[in-house]
Design an enzyme around this catalytic site. Structure first.
Site, PDB file in Angstrom:
ATOM      1  N   TYR A  44       4.577 -29.640  25.594  1.00  0.00           N
ATOM      2  CA  TYR A  44       4.423 -28.048  25.509  1.00  0.00           C
ATOM      3  C   TYR A  44       3.132 -26.573  25.186  1.00  0.00           C
ATOM      4  O   TYR A  44       2.253 -27.260  24.248  1.00  0.00           O
ATOM      5  CB  TYR A  44       5.616 -27.703  24.328  1.00  0.00           C
ATOM      6  CG  TYR A  44       6.875 -28.037  24.655  1.00  0.00           C
ATOM      7  CD1 TYR A  44       7.407 -27.449  25.864  1.00  0.00           C
ATOM      8  CD2 TYR A  44       7.850 -29.045  24.131  1.00  0.00           C
ATOM      9  CE1 TYR A  44       8.210 -28.449  26.366  1.00  0.00           C
ATOM     10  CE2 TYR A  44       8.869 -29.829  24.219  1.00  0.00           C
ATOM     11  CZ  TYR A  44       9.351 -29.150  25.490  1.00  0.00           C
ATOM     12  OH  TYR A  44      10.426 -29.459  25.546  1.00  0.00           O
ATOM     13  N   LYS A  74       1.736  -6.172  -4.454  1.00  0.00           N
ATOM     14  CA  LYS A  74       2.380  -6.945  -3.606  1.00  0.00           C
ATOM     15  C   LYS A  74       2.232  -7.065  -1.840  1.00  0.00           C
ATOM     16  O   LYS A  74       2.359  -5.707  -1.573  1.00  0.00           O
ATOM     17  CB  LYS A  74       3.733  -6.480  -3.932  1.00  0.00           C
ATOM     18  CG  LYS A  74       4.913  -8.032  -3.088  1.00  0.00           C
ATOM     19  CD  LYS A  74       5.711  -6.922  -2.555  1.00  0.00           C
ATOM     20  CE  LYS A  74       5.591  -5.848  -1.952  1.00  0.00           C
ATOM     21  NZ  LYS A  74       6.434  -4.986  -0.434  1.00  0.00           N
ATOM     22  N   GLU A 124      10.807 -16.885   7.507  1.00  0.00           N
ATOM     23  CA  GLU A 124      10.663 -18.058   6.994  1.00  0.00           C
ATOM     24  C   GLU A 124       9.617 -18.018   5.186  1.00  0.00           C
ATOM     25  O   GLU A 124      10.164 -18.935   4.310  1.00  0.00           O
ATOM     26  CB  GLU A 124      10.125 -18.917   7.929  1.00  0.00           C
ATOM     27  CG  GLU A 124      11.169 -19.606   8.720  1.00  0.00           C
ATOM     28  CD  GLU A 124      11.250 -18.704   9.574  1.00  0.00           C
ATOM     29  OE1 GLU A 124       9.943 -17.561   9.856  1.00  0.00           O
ATOM     30  OE2 GLU A 124      11.327 -18.664  10.957  1.00  0.00           O
ATOM     31  N   ASP A 155       1.047  -1.637   0.007  1.00  0.00           N
ATOM     32  CA  ASP A 155      -0.227   0.040  -0.317  1.00  0.00           C
ATOM     33  C   ASP A 155       0.531   1.062  -0.147  1.00  0.00           C
ATOM     34  O   ASP A 155       0.685   2.311  -0.567  1.00  0.00           O
ATOM     35  CB  ASP A 155      -1.647   0.094   1.031  1.00  0.00           C
ATOM     36  CG  ASP A 155       0.017  -0.092   2.641  1.00  0.00           C
ATOM     37  OD1 ASP A 155       0.434  -0.944   2.939  1.00  0.00           O
ATOM     38  OD2 ASP A 155      -0.737  -0.042   3.520  1.00  0.00           O
ATOM     39  N   ASP A 156       1.817   1.493   0.331  1.00  0.00           N
ATOM     40  CA  ASP A 156       3.075   2.366   0.819  1.00  0.00           C
ATOM     41  C   ASP A 156       3.375   2.678  -0.730  1.00  0.00           C
ATOM     42  O   ASP A 156       3.201   3.444  -0.975  1.00  0.00           O
ATOM     43  CB  ASP A 156       3.402   2.543   2.024  1.00  0.00           C
ATOM     44  CG  ASP A 156       3.368   2.762   3.226  1.00  0.00           C
ATOM     45  OD1 ASP A 156       2.240   3.535   3.155  1.00  0.00           O
ATOM     46  OD2 ASP A 156       3.518   2.217   4.178  1.00  0.00           O
ATOM     47  N   ARG A 214       2.429  -6.753   8.955  1.00  0.00           N
ATOM     48  CA  ARG A 214       3.032  -5.878  10.143  1.00  0.00           C
ATOM     49  C   ARG A 214       1.587  -4.773  11.087  1.00  0.00           C
ATOM     50  O   ARG A 214       1.591  -4.755  11.928  1.00  0.00           O
ATOM     51  CB  ARG A 214       3.171  -5.127   9.392  1.00  0.00           C
ATOM     52  CG  ARG A 214       4.674  -3.785  10.307  1.00  0.00           C
ATOM     53  CD  ARG A 214       4.757  -2.323   9.469  1.00  0.00           C
ATOM     54  NE  ARG A 214       5.649  -1.608  10.143  1.00  0.00           N
ATOM     55  CZ  ARG A 214       5.109  -1.095  11.937  1.00  0.00           C
ATOM     56  NH1 ARG A 214       4.159  -1.638  11.531  1.00  0.00           N
ATOM     57  NH2 ARG A 214       5.726  -0.482  12.062  1.00  0.00           N
ATOM     58  N   GLU A 262       1.713 -10.615  14.229  1.00  0.00           N
ATOM     59  CA  GLU A 262       2.721 -10.036  14.356  1.00  0.00           C
ATOM     60  C   GLU A 262       3.149  -8.379  15.237  1.00  0.00           C
ATOM     61  O   GLU A 262       3.163  -8.006  16.346  1.00  0.00           O
ATOM     62  CB  GLU A 262       3.903  -9.923  12.706  1.00  0.00           C
ATOM     63  CG  GLU A 262       5.163  -8.835  13.163  1.00  0.00           C
ATOM     64  CD  GLU A 262       5.375  -9.014  12.211  1.00  0.00           C
ATOM     65  OE1 GLU A 262       6.799  -9.386  11.314  1.00  0.00           O
ATOM     66  OE2 GLU A 262       5.283  -8.470  10.800  1.00  0.00           O
ATOM     67  N   ILE A 303       2.717 -10.400   1.582  1.00  0.00           N
ATOM     68  CA  ILE A 303       2.876 -11.178   2.335  1.00  0.00           C
ATOM     69  C   ILE A 303       1.155 -10.850   2.925  1.00  0.00           C
ATOM     70  O   ILE A 303       0.708 -11.974   3.280  1.00  0.00           O
ATOM     71  CB  ILE A 303       3.297 -12.219   2.808  1.00  0.00           C
ATOM     72  CG1 ILE A 303       4.059 -11.408   3.961  1.00  0.00           C
ATOM     73  CG2 ILE A 303       4.771 -13.000   1.649  1.00  0.00           C
ATOM     74  CD1 ILE A 303       4.949 -12.327   5.054  1.00  0.00           C
TER      75      ILE A 303
HETATM   76  P1  FBP Z   1       5.699  -5.189   2.671  1.00  0.00           P
HETATM   77  O1  FBP Z   1       4.154  -5.262   3.070  1.00  0.00           O
HETATM   78  O2  FBP Z   1       7.161  -4.363   2.513  1.00  0.00           O
HETATM   79  O3  FBP Z   1       5.080  -6.572   1.979  1.00  0.00           O
HETATM   80  O4  FBP Z   1       6.355  -6.275   3.868  1.00  0.00           O
HETATM   81  C1  FBP Z   1       5.973  -7.177   5.130  1.00  0.00           C
HETATM   82  C2  FBP Z   1       6.102  -7.557   5.824  1.00  0.00           C
HETATM   83  O5  FBP Z   1       6.974  -9.057   5.678  1.00  0.00           O
HETATM   84  C3  FBP Z   1       6.227  -7.664   7.448  1.00  0.00           C
HETATM   85  O6  FBP Z   1       5.013  -8.826   7.121  1.00  0.00           O
HETATM   86  C4  FBP Z   1       6.632  -7.025   8.683  1.00  0.00           C
HETATM   87  O7  FBP Z   1       6.557  -6.910   9.294  1.00  0.00           O
HETATM   88  C5  FBP Z   1       8.053  -6.661   7.862  1.00  0.00           C
HETATM   89  O8  FBP Z   1       7.856  -6.508   6.210  1.00  0.00           O
HETATM   90  C6  FBP Z   1       9.392  -6.896   7.657  1.00  0.00           C
HETATM   91  O9  FBP Z   1      10.158  -5.301   7.324  1.00  0.00           O
HETATM   92  P2  FBP Z   1      11.361  -5.911   7.587  1.00  0.00           P
HETATM   93  O10 FBP Z   1      12.087  -6.805   5.428  1.00  0.00           O
HETATM   94  O11 FBP Z   1      12.049  -4.893   7.015  1.00  0.00           O
HETATM   95  O12 FBP Z   1      12.059  -7.063   8.524  1.00  0.00           O
END
Ligand code: FBP
Length: 555
Positions: free
Chosen positions: A246, A205, A428, A178-179, A255, A314, A207
């Protein structure tokens, strides 16, 4: 070919990604259909004033018909991969390249290195058949690399315009979330205002799955990444059933939005899945979240099940009201603060912020273990925000649940054993070999972008729709970037940005999860989706995400 190529990669190299039917046929028979004028999703007047040249453009789609001869005019296109990696990026490059060469073998694709900074530093390579051969259907963005440099200042725009003009570029394709696509929209508008004849086209794009709306069904990479996380979480569930000792607390990437956590929950059926959007809606405190998890632990312990799986998104911390306030105060406090930046000891940093936080935020900060306090003070991202990927929320919750259970034990409210294991499934999944779904979708997005570019359009996002149908029935076209925009308050200013899609609590995927979670909490209903299958029965090898199926009413 690289000498260290794996057997899988070598077998995957021969996979021919599928395309919408219209893009498979002869170029001369592709017609461009224009829809009605569009409006932004919110704040129409303000967005229109900010995008006088590109606001209101119609949606477009490719159909059988005639096209102007100009579609075949030779062009030179620049490409940049922006932000975090997402499986399928190399297929976007391949699709864009193949589309351009189909339109005119003289067309050239130039890949700018290391993300948007490559545009500023004028660092690029030409994409060729030979180069691409090593990357088709592979994960990663390593063909040209990616980066998070934000293009926002006038000087940056001027530098990009200068470099692209000097290189004879006709259009720029930005592959991002989005950004980055907000940046693409601003750049498209800037080029128009300056009469710079460079078009800008985006590709959706991330994930995280949070770049979607009525027009964009899904962002690429979400399918593969969630399949990887679901495989791992399913394996952990199986380990629970085997060892029975466990509680696994698994933080998954994403994010802000919790789409990844929700998708993993729908695939694996863990005992507890926290959804940040629900936490914000219910205004849960950290203590209430802890109690919610601890109750499930206690209920299962009463059935002699001292094991389980918890999925944590996260971005959770930023959705807990008291933590959100704390993080926003910290972001303001630490942005460009040279005195703080000079500090080396953790103790100095902690006391520096404690002296400056408001009373509520200070309390919230002090309620956190020192390890988490330090993580909250780590370097900000290029947007000035805390890097949530670095905060070990899984450990924080294990510690908090442990304390709560101890207290309950003393009051004879709980009699089980609790041993927590923390995991973080993030990196991963981001560069995994793309699933068939992502291989096809990405290739189609890139290929389609070449037709949008050649059609002379600017300020559009490549769109491929009807994704639950076989690929040849997918619809190809473009959505104006301004259509997805709204105003958001960022660092004290109203900014036009593409609306981030959060998990909708009234949406079908969340409802399907909410209807089952009580059962999943107590029963051992763990599913093992297993590794991604590239060959075999279509219902396995070509499976689409559960979220998409539910959203599109196919479940
Ligand atoms: P994008 O939205 O830029 O595709 O990235 C998402 C992400 O994978 C998040 O899930 C995660 O918080 C972040 O990137 C991690 O960023 P970095 O690669 O800078 O550690």
């Amino acid at each position: 070919m690289k000498s260290n190529i794996s057997a899988l990669q070598s077998a995957r190299a021969s996979y021919k990604p599928k395309l919408p039917k219209i893009l498979m046929g002869p170029v001369a028979k592709v017609g461009l259909k224009l829809g009605k004028a569009t409006k932004s999703i919110a704040d129409q007047n303000e967005i229109q004033k900010l995008f006088t040249k590109t606001y209101g453009q119609p949606e477009v789609s490719f159909h059988a018909g005639k096209n102007p001869a100009s579609l075949k005019k030779p062009i030179k296109v620049a490409l940049v991969l922006s932000g975090g990696q997402a499986p399928g990026g190399h297929n976007v490059v391949a699709g864009l390249y193949d589309g351009l060469k189909k339109l005119n073998p003289k067309n050239i694709l130039q890949g700018y290195l290391g993300g948007p900074s490559g545009l500023l530093e004028n660092k690029y390579i030409e994409i060729t058949d030979k180069l691409l051969k090593e990357y088709r259907n592979t994960g990663g963005f390593d063909i040209i690399g990616s980066g998070r440099t934000k293009l926002e200042s006038r000087e940056q725009f001027e530098a990009v315009a200068r470099n692209l003009k000097n290189a004879g570029i006709t259009a720029l394709v930005v592959v991002g979330g989005d950004d980055s696509n907000t940046n693409a929209a601003v750049l498209a508008e800037y080029f128009k205002i300056q009469n710079t004849p460079i078009r800008v086209i985006g590709c959706p794009k991330t994930i995280d799955g949070d770049l979607k709306n009525d027009q964009i069904e899904i962002s690429f990479g979400f399918d593969t990444a969630t399949k990887v996380y679901a495989e791992l979480a399913g394996n952990v569930g199986r380990d629970c059933l085997s060892a029975k000792k466990y509680w696994h607390f698994i933080k998954v990437m994403g994010r802000s939005a919790s789409h990844i956590a929700l998708e993993v929950a729908l695939q694996v059926h863990p005992n507890v899945t926290l959804i940040s959007e629900e936490v914000a809606d219910q205004q849960w405190t950290l203590d209430q979240i802890t109690e919610h998890v601890a109750k499930v632990v206690a209920e299962r312990a009463a059935q002699k099940k001292n094991y389980g799986v918890v999925i944590i998104p996260e971005g959770l911390l930023e959705f807990i009201p008291e933590m959100k306030k704390l993080i926003s105060e910290l972001n303001d406090l630490l942005a460009h603060n040279p005195a703080f930046e000079r500090m080396e000891s953790a103790h100095d940093k902690i006391s520096f912020v404690q002296q400056r936080l408001g009373a509520d935020s200070k309390k919230a900060f002090q309620s956190l273990p020192p390890s988490i306090q330090i993580q909250l003070l780590a370097d900000r991202d290029p947007h000035g925000n805390v890097q949530v990927a670095k905060i070990e929320t899984e450990k924080l919750l294990i510690e908090a649940v442990e304390l709560k259970l101890k207290a309950w034990k003393q009051q004879s409210m709980y009699h089980g054993k609790f041993s927590g294991q923390g995991h973080y499934f993030g990196y991963e999944g981001r560069c995994a070999a793309p699933s068939n779904f992502d291989s096809d979708y990405c290739y189609s997005l890139g290929f389609n972008a070449s037709y949008l570019v050649a059609s002379g359009l600017t300020g559009y996002l490549s769109s491929v729709r009807d994704l639950l149908k076989p690929a040849d029935k997918w619809q190809a076209g473009g959505v104006p970037l301004t259509m997805m925009m709204n105003l958001e308050r960022r660092h004290g200013k109203d900014k036009p940005v593409i609306l981030k899609a959060l998990v909708e609590l009234k949406g079908k995927p969340f409802k399907a999860f909410a209807a089952q979670r009580k059962k999943w909490a107590i029963e051992d209903d763990y599913q093992s989706p297993g590794p991604i299958q590239f060959w075999g029965p279509v219902e396995v090898a070509n499976a689409a995400p559960e979220t998409l199926k539910l959203e599109r009413g196919k479940k």
